[in-house]
Design an enzyme around this catalytic site. Structure first.
Site, PDB file in Angstrom:
ATOM      1  N   ARG A  46      49.624 -24.349 -49.133  1.00 49.74           N
ATOM      2  CA  ARG A  46      48.850 -23.468 -48.174  1.00 49.74           C
ATOM      3  C   ARG A  46      48.161 -22.591 -48.979  1.00 49.74           C
ATOM      4  O   ARG A  46      46.802 -22.000 -48.631  1.00 49.74           O
ATOM      5  CB  ARG A  46      49.864 -22.800 -47.145  1.00 49.74           C
ATOM      6  CG  ARG A  46      50.617 -23.450 -46.277  1.00 49.74           C
ATOM      7  CD  ARG A  46      51.320 -22.705 -45.188  1.00 49.74           C
ATOM      8  NE  ARG A  46      52.511 -22.057 -45.449  1.00 49.74           N
ATOM      9  CZ  ARG A  46      53.680 -22.522 -45.668  1.00 49.74           C
ATOM     10  NH1 ARG A  46      53.931 -23.661 -45.013  1.00 49.74           N
ATOM     11  NH2 ARG A  46      54.831 -21.590 -46.095  1.00 49.74           N
ATOM     12  N   GLU A 178      41.203 -11.257 -28.119  1.00 46.53           N
ATOM     13  CA  GLU A 178      40.805 -12.624 -27.811  1.00 46.53           C
ATOM     14  C   GLU A 178      41.652 -13.247 -26.714  1.00 46.53           C
ATOM     15  O   GLU A 178      42.705 -13.423 -26.711  1.00 46.53           O
ATOM     16  CB  GLU A 178      41.176 -13.617 -28.998  1.00 46.53           C
ATOM     17  CG  GLU A 178      41.007 -15.137 -28.647  1.00 46.53           C
ATOM     18  CD  GLU A 178      41.601 -15.870 -30.021  1.00 46.53           C
ATOM     19  OE1 GLU A 178      42.171 -15.552 -31.079  1.00 46.53           O
ATOM     20  OE2 GLU A 178      41.055 -17.135 -30.041  1.00 46.53           O
ATOM     21  N   LYS A 220      36.596 -11.927 -28.775  1.00 39.99           N
ATOM     22  CA  LYS A 220      36.620 -13.270 -29.129  1.00 39.99           C
ATOM     23  C   LYS A 220      36.783 -14.035 -27.777  1.00 39.99           C
ATOM     24  O   LYS A 220      38.008 -14.387 -27.698  1.00 39.99           O
ATOM     25  CB  LYS A 220      37.614 -13.442 -30.208  1.00 39.99           C
ATOM     26  CG  LYS A 220      37.653 -14.944 -30.636  1.00 39.99           C
ATOM     27  CD  LYS A 220      38.351 -14.944 -32.185  1.00 39.99           C
ATOM     28  CE  LYS A 220      38.774 -16.570 -32.444  1.00 39.99           C
ATOM     29  NZ  LYS A 220      39.155 -16.655 -33.870  1.00 39.99           N
TER      30      LYS A 220
HETATM   31  P1  13P Z   1      39.516 -22.372 -33.239  1.00 42.79           P
HETATM   32  O1  13P Z   1      38.109 -21.882 -33.696  1.00 42.79           O
HETATM   33  O2  13P Z   1      40.100 -23.453 -33.867  1.00 42.79           O
HETATM   34  O3  13P Z   1      39.787 -22.398 -31.695  1.00 42.79           O
HETATM   35  O4  13P Z   1      40.481 -21.171 -33.729  1.00 42.79           O
HETATM   36  C1  13P Z   1      40.028 -19.884 -33.629  1.00 42.79           C
HETATM   37  C2  13P Z   1      41.035 -18.763 -33.586  1.00 42.79           C
HETATM   38  O5  13P Z   1      41.127 -18.159 -34.024  1.00 42.79           O
HETATM   39  C3  13P Z   1      42.125 -19.086 -32.329  1.00 42.79           C
HETATM   40  O6  13P Z   1      43.077 -17.920 -32.122  1.00 42.79           O
END
Ligand code: 13P
Length: 341
Positions: A46, A178, A220
């Protein structure tokens, strides 16, 4: 809280032509990604993988404004002993940290989840700040299905997002808020749009009640987009127009910027959608990317865990970062993809 300083960081996160690399996959999620490329997920693999991206000088210094890290990564050192956070800073990007502790079943609401992790958050944030994090991320998850989402689920997630955001600002950390409405299912774009508007309105109401300063945050969201199993997927222009309409209806102009998640869109779809939105123009906020999969699928495949592939993987990463950087300016063209191929 120093709001001017929070606003400066938020503005830098959405600076013109730049966006965020979401490299904060939990150990479970990164294992799933590594399974696809036949790489065993260990602390070292990782580290090697993420170090490869953070050392992509071209991508990091020109197109990436910030990197969202997972808890393990923010404490890790590169192979030569340099802290990974230092690599990010040296490239001119801002380190950030995912602080939620994942989604758990929501009692009384079958099939729905609520994101947890508020309990010790006030104690954890200053440690992340001391380690270099200047922004954080918390993801709420809303699923569309038969009879869902419920108001209970939307409210619980919006409330948690707002509590998290207020705690972040108190700790001088810019919250990425988000609320993700998932793309899973066969719903059409209009249903996605209606549910996402509901979720965003509830989220901004909770942010207001929790005294979060909009100038010091980044949103987001998902785009308005049909489910991945829908019979009629909406085209690029429809996604762009409906997403911008939806955001104008819900997001205060005081928010410096909106950085989309990719949510399972293909690499090129995610770029084309962002580009089409920025071509509409005349928007009160910056629109950019905070992509995980849509930035990393190509470099992951190119890398496949082999040291001799690092340069090719960095080229693949730089290409996607550049394409999305152009999309954030409304200057992407489909034939730029073909030239690179
Ligand atoms: P994705 O762009 O793969 O949806 O991931 C963004 C992200 O941080 C989801 O929490």
């Amino acid at each position: 809280m120093n709001l001017a300083e929070l606003n400066k960081v938020a503005e830098a996160m959405v600076a013109p032509g730049r966006g965020i690399l979401a490299a904060d996959e939990s150990s479970g999620t990164i294992k799933k990604r590594f399974d696809v490329i036949g790489v065993e997920s260990t602390e070292d693999s990782r580290r090697d993988y993420r170090e490869m991206m953070f050392r992509s000088t071209e991508a990091m210094s020109k197109h990436i404004s910030g990197v969202i890290l997972y808890d393990e990564t923010i404490w890790q050192k590169a192979k030569d002993g340099t802290p990974l956070v230092e690599l990010i800073n040296k490239a001119g990007a801002i380190p950030g940290i995912k602080v939620d502790e994942g989604a758990k079943p929501l009692p009384g609401c079958p099939g729905e989840v609520v994101t947890v992790g508020l309990d010790k958050l006030a104690d954890r944030l200053p440690k992340y700040y001391a380690q270099g994090a200047r922004f954080a991320k918390w993801r709420g998850v809303i699923d569309i299905g038969d009879g869902i989402p419920s108001y209970a689920c939307i409210h619980a997630n919006a409330h948690a997002l707002a509590r998290y955001a207020a705690l972040c600002q108190e700790a001088q950390i810019v919250p990425i808020v988000e609320p993700e409405v998932l793309m899973d299912g066969d719903h059409d774009i209009d249903r996605c749009m209606m549910i996402t508007e509901w979720v965003l309105k509830e989220t901004f109401q909770e942010l207001f009640y929790n005294r979060v300063a909009f100038e010091g945050m980044v949103l987001k969201p998902n785009m308005a987009i049909a489910g991945n199993k829908a019979k009629n997927r909406a085209g690029i222009d429809e996604v762009a127009e409906k997403t911008v309409k939806m955001l104008k209806n819900c997001v205060p102009a005081a928010v410096p910027g909106i950085a989309f998640l990719s949510g399972g869109q293909s690499d090129e779809e995610a770029t084309a959608h962002l580009d089409a939105m920025n071509r509409i123009g005349n928007l009160p906020w910056k629109l950019t990317f905070s992509y995980g999969r849509a930035l990393q699928a190509a470099p992951q495949k190119a890398w496949s865990g082999k040291p001799e592939n690092v340069a090719a993987a960095q080229r693949a990463f730089s290409h996607r970062a550049k394409m999305n950087g152009l999309a954030a300016l409304g200057q992407w063209k489909a034939d730029l993809e073909k030239k690179a191929a």
